[in-house]
Design an enzyme around this catalytic site. Structure first.
Site, PDB file in Angstrom:
ATOM      1  N   GLU A   1       0.827  -1.203   0.000  1.00  0.00           N
ATOM      2  CA  GLU A   1       0.000   0.000   0.000  1.00  0.00           C
ATOM      3  C   GLU A   1       0.866   1.261   0.000  1.00  0.00           C
ATOM      4  OE1 GLU A   1      -4.215   1.107   2.083  1.00  0.00           O
ATOM      5  OE2 GLU A   1      -2.611   0.457   3.418  1.00  0.00           O
TER       6      GLU A   1
ATOM      7  N   GLU B   1       2.227   1.703  -3.439  1.00  0.00           N
ATOM      8  CA  GLU B   1       1.154   2.201  -4.300  1.00  0.00           C
ATOM      9  C   GLU B   1       0.959   3.706  -4.114  1.00  0.00           C
ATOM     10  OE1 GLU B   1      -3.623   1.366  -5.119  1.00  0.00           O
ATOM     11  OE2 GLU B   1      -2.595   0.369  -3.451  1.00  0.00           O
TER      12      GLU B   1
ATOM     13  N   CYS C   1      -8.143  -1.629   4.248  1.00  0.00           N
ATOM     14  CA  CYS C   1      -7.994  -2.713   5.222  1.00  0.00           C
ATOM     15  C   CYS C   1      -9.302  -3.106   5.894  1.00  0.00           C
ATOM     16  CB  CYS C   1      -6.989  -2.314   6.300  1.00  0.00           C
ATOM     17  SG  CYS C   1      -5.305  -2.109   5.690  1.00  0.00           S
TER      18      CYS C   1
ATOM     19  N   SER D   1      -7.121   1.936  -2.386  1.00  0.00           N
ATOM     20  CA  SER D   1      -5.926   1.126  -2.585  1.00  0.00           C
ATOM     21  C   SER D   1      -6.351  -0.258  -3.046  1.00  0.00           C
ATOM     22  CB  SER D   1      -5.141   1.015  -1.280  1.00  0.00           C
ATOM     23  OG  SER D   1      -4.137   0.031  -1.389  1.00  0.00           O
TER      24      SER D   1
ATOM     25  N   LYS E   1     -15.269  -9.264   8.392  1.00  0.00           N
ATOM     26  CA  LYS E   1     -14.201 -10.116   7.862  1.00  0.00           C
ATOM     27  C   LYS E   1     -14.758 -11.449   7.366  1.00  0.00           C
ATOM     28  CE  LYS E   1     -10.458  -7.626   8.377  1.00  0.00           C
ATOM     29  NZ  LYS E   1      -9.618  -7.246   7.223  1.00  0.00           N
TER      30      LYS E   1
ATOM     31  N   GLU F   1     -15.817 -10.584   3.956  1.00  0.00           N
ATOM     32  CA  GLU F   1     -14.644 -10.368   3.112  1.00  0.00           C
ATOM     33  C   GLU F   1     -14.035 -11.684   2.652  1.00  0.00           C
ATOM     34  OE1 GLU F   1     -10.781  -7.517   3.427  1.00  0.00           O
ATOM     35  OE2 GLU F   1     -10.945  -9.058   4.978  1.00  0.00           O
TER      36      GLU F   1
ATOM     37  N   GLU G   1     -13.671 -12.490  -5.170  1.00  0.00           N
ATOM     38  CA  GLU G   1     -12.362 -12.006  -5.605  1.00  0.00           C
ATOM     39  C   GLU G   1     -11.220 -12.596  -4.784  1.00  0.00           C
ATOM     40  OE1 GLU G   1     -15.445  -8.691  -6.093  1.00  0.00           O
ATOM     41  OE2 GLU G   1     -14.810 -10.010  -4.456  1.00  0.00           O
TER      42      GLU G   1
ATOM     43  N   CYS H   1     -10.183  -1.154  14.788  1.00  0.00           N
ATOM     44  CA  CYS H   1     -10.424  -2.580  15.031  1.00  0.00           C
ATOM     45  C   CYS H   1     -10.589  -2.902  16.516  1.00  0.00           C
ATOM     46  CB  CYS H   1      -9.288  -3.415  14.443  1.00  0.00           C
ATOM     47  SG  CYS H   1      -9.154  -3.284  12.649  1.00  0.00           S
TER      48      CYS H   1
END
Length: 590
Positions: free
Chosen positions: A278, A281, A304, A324, A363, A366, A371, A520
């Site tokens: 990241e 990037e 994230c 990102s 999560k 996710e 993907e 988090c």
């Protein structure tokens, strides 16, 4: 200032307080089932009623402002009887067996009934039809258990700005849920789990994967590895009666080994890896802007937090080019475990199962995204919340307080302090700037103890700038540039940042956005009930973990360096791009 009396205590209080707030400051506990810290009281549950001298009726303390000369009783017979009646009525509508409910040991309704001395059911009513909503990957809604306190409505609408849950209908027929009583997966729910975190009963809970994890642990043909997010180590102890913010890293590792995991790794390893990808990037986008003078999507937005990412896909798809492309540390770990680690350990990747322990219910969603299979398999197989791990440890007859410390396994268990602070709001930004500044200047970030205090703490939106001075030759086009950054936590704050960017009132280069208040450490899968005091205690513990390490910058991680040398070759390279980066989906229906 007003002079008031509460339970025969004479107090001097600010004139802008409610009775509930004044009582709290005086150390007097008034029970409530609907009130949320830092939010205006709504008086929905009526449990917090008090007796005010001269008032014809009992008053809801969460909505009644103090007045000079007030004389208040918080536990008179009239108050106690009213509370017992209110809670008994709630119990009459509350369906479910306490013996098998997962909220059995932390159900606020059950605990309040016990404190009020309710030992029998005073009222009975016909059971309402209540169909379980299991439509999402992460959450289960049980309307039969709902007591209509509206905490979930407050957090979903006011804190998150998602607007997936609303009160509907009237009177006894009223219910809380998505519009038109639709299933949760048919509305713009980001599955952040903040509703489950504030629900006082078991009406919204995470969709448990404990049984699936036990099954793979007991399969001798499988090699089962576990990764633990940084926020877990500062919160898991609360489930074993340790104070908030108690670090239990070593005991947690021991517990996971005793549960039967073949390897205990650390999501921190891939948090360091995330910074490499990241951060690179970001530098490439800055290079386009300041050296090549090409149009590029700035500011870069962090990726994230899966709840935040899904929020962007639903509500701000125009910002997808700014996101990102780096996967979250959880997903990077899964991809690396089933490729690089499988090769080094000489294990068939089809026999590897990756289990994550995360503070976040999103999560779970996710890990299920289509993907996330660049390893050739589903990169992460199962996701447990902090609460689920606590239940598993107890199921195995273990007490975290009694376990010795042990270390994570190598190579995917080695990390720097920069990875630890991913748990806190502002942590991803600070970790990224530590490495980006070092790459551009060849020097350590000139901040006290490496902390960028302007982006720490629990303020909803935080901004600062880092001045670039004394660059190495490769990055001399950034000489004298002020890199403007912002941090927001809670999705309503994220929306404010994005709106200001779209209006052209913000000049920013990099923005960290986290779905959950506090980051988090305040995730939807963390131990209940999370207040700001608890968030601060967890954050302090995470910073202590960071400061106790000799390596505190992600690019210093020797195992990450070895990963690039042996396998990935370079950040944003061909292999990295395939395994560690992803694409996003425009979910906006309009």
């Amino acid at each position: 200032m007003y002079e008031i009396t509460i339970d025969n205590q004479n107090l001097t209080v600010d004139d802008n307080l409610t009775i509930l707030q004044a009582a709290h400051l005086a150390g007097i506990t008034i029970p409530t089932l609907c009130f949320l810290e830092c939010h205006e009281g709504i008086g929905a549950c009526r449990v917090c009623v008090v007796e005010v001298e001269g008032a014809p009726h009992l008053m809801a303390s969460c909505t009644t402002p103090v007045r000079d000369g007030m004389n208040i009783l918080t536990h008179s017979k009239r108050v106690r009887d009213a509370r017992k009646t209110v809670v008994s009525l709630l119990l009459s509508e509350h369906q479910g067996d306490c013996q098998t409910c997962e909220r059995n040991d932390d159900c606020e309704l059950k605990n309040l009934a016990k404190k009020l001395g309710i030992d029998s059911q005073e009222f009975t009513q016909d059971a309402r039809s209540a169909e379980l909503d299991t439509s999402t990957v992460a959450l289960i809604r049980d309307p039969g258990k709902c007591i209509k306190c509206r905490r979930c409505v407050t957090v979903c609408n006011d804190v998150q700005g998602v607007h997936a849950l609303f009160p509907q209908y009237r009177g006894y027929a009223s219910t809380i849920g998505p519009a038109f009583s639709l299933p949760l997966d048919s509305v713009a729910c980001v599955q952040c789990g903040q509703c489950a975190a504030v629900c006082p009963v078991g009406a919204i809970v995470e969709k448990s994967q404990i049984q699936q994890v036990w099954e793979v642990l007991e399969d001798p043909e499988l090699h089962v590895v576990v990764q633990t997010a940084p926020a877990i180590r500062a919160a898991l102890g609360e489930l074993f009666d340790l104070p908030p913010g108690t670090l239990v890293t070593g005991a947690m590792v021991t517990a996971l080994r005793r549960l039967g995991f073949d390897k205990v790794f650390d999501t921190n390893f891939t948090a360091d890896l995330t910074i490499m990808e990241e951060g690179t990037e970001l530098l490439m986008r800055l290079k386009k802007r300041y050296e090549l003078h090409e149009k590029t999507s700035l500011p870069q937005l962090s990726s994230c937090s899966p709840g935040w990412v899904k929020f962007a896909e639903y509500y701000y798809p125009q910002f997808i080019p700014n996101l990102s492309t780096a996967k979250s540390p959880q997903q990077m770990f899964g991809a690396i475990a089933k490729t690089y680690y499988a090769t080094k350990a000489e294990i068939d990747p089809s026999k590897i199962r990756v289990v994550s322990v995360m503070p976040c219910t999103a999560k779970k969603f996710e890990a299920s995204r289509k993907e996330m299979n660049d390893s050739g398999f589903q990169d992460v197989d199962f996701v447990l919340t902090t609460r689920e791990l606590g239940r598993m440890i107890k199921m195995a007859g273990l007490d975290l307080k009694e376990l010795p410390d042990s270390d994570m396994d190598a190579p995917l268990g080695i990390s720097t302090g920069a990875a630890d602070i991913f748990a806190n709001t502002g942590g991803v930004m600070e970790a990224a700037l530590r490495t980006v500044y070092a790459v551009v200047t060849g020097r350590i970030l000139p901040m006290e103890d490496l902390h960028i205090h302007a982006i720490g703490g629990l303020e909803g939106i935080k901004k600062t700038s880092v001045h670039i001075e004394g660059t190495v030759k490769e990055w001399d086009f950034l000489e004298g540039v002020d890199v403007h950054v912002a941090v927001a936590h809670g999705l309503s704050n994220a929306a404010k940042i994005l709106d200001s960017i779209e209006e052209g009132t913000e000049e920013l280069h990099f923005v960290e956005l986290m779905a959950c208040p506090g980051g988090c450490i305040g995730g939807g899968g963390q131990p209940r009930f999370t207040t700001n005091a608890i968030r601060e205690a967890r954050m302090k513990a995470i910073f202590k973990e960071d400061e106790g390490k000799t390596m505190r910058q992600s690019h210093e991680n020797p195992e990450v360096e070895q990963l690039y040398k042996e396998f990935l070759k370079q950040p944003l390279g061909k292999i990295s791009h395939h395994l560690l980066h992803t694409t996003y989906v425009d979910r906006n229906p309009f």
